[in-house]
Design an enzyme around this catalytic site. Sequence first.
Site, PDB file in Angstrom:
ATOM      1  CG  HIS A   1      -1.899   1.098   1.236  1.00 31.48           C
ATOM      2  ND1 HIS A   1      -2.288   1.720   2.389  1.00 31.48           N
ATOM      3  CD2 HIS A   1      -2.591   1.698   0.235  1.00 31.48           C
ATOM      4  CE1 HIS A   1      -3.175   2.661   2.096  1.00 31.48           C
ATOM      5  NE2 HIS A   1      -3.371   2.663   0.790  1.00 31.48           N
TER       6      HIS A   1
ATOM      7  CB  SER B   1       4.265   9.918 -22.480  1.00 30.29           C
ATOM      8  OG  SER B   1       3.575  10.625 -23.475  1.00 30.29           O
TER       9      SER B   1
END
Length: 131
Positions: free
Chosen positions: A20, A121
Site C-alpha cells: 500500500h 508521457s
Amino acid sequence: MKKTGVMNSNISRVIADMGHMDWLGVGDAGTPVPAETEKIDLSVRPGLPSFIDVLEEVLKELEVQKIYIAEEIKTENPKQLEAIKKTLPNVEIEFIPHSELKKDLKTSKAFIRTGEETPYSNVILESGVTF
C-alpha cells in the site's frame, strides 16, 4: 509458462512486491531514471510499445489509488492526458512539476521504460489496497 497478464517477469515481480502506497513509474523512452531505481526497459523501437499499452496492462494487475503526472502535460501533450484519464477514470490525479516527478522516481520501486516518444508521457502510480 505464464498464460495471462503481464508476461514480463520483472514487471510481474515488482507488481507482486508492491505494498500500500508504494510507487511504480511508467513512462516514455526519454525519462532519466535515477541510478537507485530499478529500470525495466521494454523499448524496442520508437513508439513500441506505447505508453498507454503498457499502462493498460500494468493496471490489469496493480490496484492504484492515486497517480502523479507532470503539470506540463496539460499544455504540451493534452491528447496523452486525455488517454490517461480515460484509462484511469476513477483515480485521483495529482499534477506536479516535471522536475519534481523526475526526483520522485528515486523512491519508486521501479520505472518501466516504454518506446513512447511524446513529451511528458510519464506517470507515477501509487498502489492501493484491494479491500
